[in-house]
Motif scaffolding. Structure first.
Motif, PDB file in Angstrom:
ATOM      1  N   GLY A 182       4.253  19.595  13.048  1.00 39.82           N
ATOM      2  CA  GLY A 182       5.280  19.499  12.030  1.00 39.82           C
ATOM      3  C   GLY A 182       5.059  18.498  11.496  1.00 39.82           C
ATOM      4  N   ASN A 183       4.167  17.285  11.532  1.00 44.66           N
ATOM      5  CA  ASN A 183       3.803  16.409  11.327  1.00 44.66           C
ATOM      6  C   ASN A 183       3.258  16.468   9.913  1.00 44.66           C
ATOM      7  N   PHE A 184       3.589  15.546   9.219  1.00 44.66           N
ATOM      8  CA  PHE A 184       3.696  15.758   7.811  1.00 44.66           C
ATOM      9  C   PHE A 184       1.678  15.532   7.110  1.00 44.66           C
ATOM     10  N   PRO A 185       1.176  16.381   6.442  1.00 47.53           N
ATOM     11  CA  PRO A 185      -0.622  16.683   6.508  1.00 47.53           C
ATOM     12  C   PRO A 185      -1.019  15.142   6.299  1.00 47.53           C
ATOM     13  N   THR A 186      -0.543  14.669   5.635  1.00 47.64           N
ATOM     14  CA  THR A 186      -1.743  13.246   5.178  1.00 47.64           C
ATOM     15  C   THR A 186      -1.567  12.415   6.286  1.00 47.64           C
ATOM     16  N   ASP A 187      -0.469  12.419   7.605  1.00 53.45           N
ATOM     17  CA  ASP A 187      -0.870  11.726   9.110  1.00 53.45           C
ATOM     18  C   ASP A 187      -1.653  12.356   9.708  1.00 53.45           C
ATOM     19  N   LEU A 188      -2.386  14.115  10.042  1.00 51.59           N
ATOM     20  CA  LEU A 188      -3.281  14.413  10.458  1.00 51.59           C
ATOM     21  C   LEU A 188      -4.486  14.085   9.934  1.00 51.59           C
ATOM     22  N   ASP A 222       0.868  -1.563  -0.094  1.00 52.25           N
ATOM     23  CA  ASP A 222      -0.075   0.201   0.345  1.00 52.25           C
ATOM     24  C   ASP A 222       0.519   1.286  -0.020  1.00 52.25           C
ATOM     25  N   THR A 223      -0.013   2.881   0.505  1.00 52.42           N
ATOM     26  CA  THR A 223       0.783   3.780   0.633  1.00 52.42           C
ATOM     27  C   THR A 223       1.180   3.928   2.481  1.00 52.42           C
ATOM     28  N   LEU A 224       1.994   4.605   2.411  1.00 54.84           N
ATOM     29  CA  LEU A 224       2.303   5.316   3.630  1.00 54.84           C
ATOM     30  C   LEU A 224       0.735   5.960   4.657  1.00 54.84           C
ATOM     31  N   TYR A 282      10.001   4.856  -1.058  1.00 57.40           N
ATOM     32  CA  TYR A 282      10.963   5.813  -2.491  1.00 57.40           C
ATOM     33  C   TYR A 282      11.697   7.126  -2.290  1.00 57.40           C
ATOM     34  N   LYS A 283      11.289   7.796  -1.057  1.00 60.99           N
ATOM     35  CA  LYS A 283      12.358   8.304  -0.406  1.00 60.99           C
ATOM     36  C   LYS A 283      13.618   7.954  -0.333  1.00 60.99           C
ATOM     37  N   TYR A 284      14.223   8.011   0.904  1.00 60.35           N
ATOM     38  CA  TYR A 284      16.078   7.575   1.115  1.00 60.35           C
ATOM     39  C   TYR A 284      16.275   6.323   0.946  1.00 60.35           C
TER      40      TYR A 284
END
Ligand SMILES: *Cc1c(COP(=O)(O)O)cnc(C)c1O
Length: 395
Positions: free
Chosen positions: A109-115, A81-83, A207-209
């Motif tokens: 500071g969290n990434f919006p999708t998490d919220l 799936d996706t994060l 897909y990042k580091y």
């Protein structure tokens, strides 16, 4: 094995790629592997490939490879799936573990999708849950015995500020809360000791580091002693104990397998599996030391040559992930002009110019050359051109 390992990557001529924190470059091994999966596996084996090519086992096998980079034991990580989906899975399982508590604590500071995923889960539950979002520095003050779960991203995507995973996890546990860590900007960037931290859940993307390519599958970790008790909210057939028994009712699979949902993305999984070979023989402690040195060098050189830029990342390398961000009022246009000069970073609203440092393919010479080009853009106000001011859909 020494760093960097540039020969393992396809890096376009003349480009200095400082955006591996957003989308890692193409490891050369991926091209042949995906071609093989297409022609020899899908092409020749067709449906037999699920067995003959091991496609069904890949989410767990690749999970183990990712696990080794984040200090997770064998059999505690699974891919899929996706994060955003993994956030939902971890969060729903976490709040189910503390039914009397109604607060999910996170930071702004969290990434919006998490919220956003937390908001959606709360609406769906319709049971009086609250998402409490505080400043990152204030998280520890807000951890008390009303909190069901603390959900944080270890490294802030805008500033690179890093939370103290071990200390916050301990504090959450002392208050009886369940701890979820999002490792999107940690996996492959810094040393992570998931097992040692004792957190219940961790999630992240590849897909990042980890250079798995656009759309690469995400991962989820569940602490091994808890996995057999988790009741998966997304109870898909591939998380079932016996998917090919086609039973009418759901029964969760063994351990971490129950966090699988549906059919795995076989082509993306093949790409990721090949991408992960670049880590063979690499110690995360060497990556971390090299990354801190590159980031420190970048900060010193930018501050020496670009007085218009203001550092917004922590100056102390131990309090930072593997990226450096500077604020500049014309940051969007400046980043477009920097990109036109072959230095790829990115922009995050409202005014942040963000640069990621990945010692696998970036060295000290690249840092100096990048700063030379950035200084040229600023000294000569190259950003002040109409073509750099129109925003694209993806920034
Ligand atoms: C990159 C990132 C995401 C992206 O989620 P996707 O579902 O993969 O699009 C989510 N959370 C964090 C913290 C991130 O850094």
């Amino acid at each position: 094995m020494s760093l960097p390992r540039k020969d393992l990557f396809h890096l376009p001529d003349g480009m200095i790629y400082l955006d591996g924190n957003s989308l890692g470059p193409l490891p050369k091994a991926v091209t042949d592997r995906v071609q093989h999966t297409l022609s020899a596996e899908w092409g020749e084996q067709l449906i037999k490939g699920w067995n003959t090519c091991g496609w069904m086992a890949q989410p767990s096998e690749v999970g183990n490879t990712v696990g080794r980079l984040i200090g997770a034991p064998e059999g505690s990580v699974v891919m899929g799936d996706t994060l955003s989906i993994k956030v939902f899975q971890a969060l729903s399982a976490a709040i189910a573990m503390r039914p009397k508590r109604k607060v999910i604590l996170s930071d702004n500071g969290n990434f919006p999708t998490d919220l956003y995923m937390a908001e959606g889960l709360i609406r769906l539950k319709d049971a009086g849950y609250e998402l409490r979002v505080v400043d990152p520095e204030d998280v520890t003050q807000h951890i008390d015995d009303t909190i069901a779960t603390v959900m944080l991203t270890e490294v802030d995507y805008r500033t690179g500020r890093k939370h103290d995973m071990t200390a916050i996890t301990k504090q959450a546990h002392d208050a009886g809360a369940v701890m979820i860590w999002d490792l999107a900007h940690s996996a492959g960037a810094i040393e992570v000791d998931l097992h040692g931290s004792k957190c219940e859940f961790a999630i992240g993307c590849t897909y990042k580091y980890l250079n798995g390519g656009p759309g690469a599958p995400a991962f989820i970790y569940v602490r091994p002693d808890l996995a057999p008790q988790i009741d998966p909210a997304l109870s898909g057939w591939l998380g079932h104990d016996a998917p090919f028994a086609f039973e009418q009712n759901y029964r969760p699979g063994q351990g971490i397998e129950r966090m699988r949902v549906g059919t795995p993305p076989v082509l993306q999984m093949a790409a990721l599996e090949a991408a992960l070979t670049v880590w063979e023989g690499v110690e995360m402690s060497d990556i971390r030391a090299a990354s801190i040195a590159l980031c420190d060098q970048f900060i010193t050189e930018v501050e020496g040559r670009c007085p218009d830029l203001t550092l917004i990342s922590p100056r102390n390398g131990n309090e930072r992930g593997s990226q450096v961000s500077f604020a500049f009022e014309n940051g969007y246009a400046a980043m477009q002009a920097v990109i036109a000069k072959g230095v790829i970073g990115d922009f995050r609203a409202p005014n942040v110019m963000r640069f990621g440092f990945t010692p696998l393919y970036i060295d000290a010479g690249d840092v100096t050359e990048a700063v030379t080009r950035i200084a040229d853009v600023l000294d000569n106000k190259l950003w002040d051109r109409p073509e750099y001011k129109t925003k694209s859909r993806v920034t």
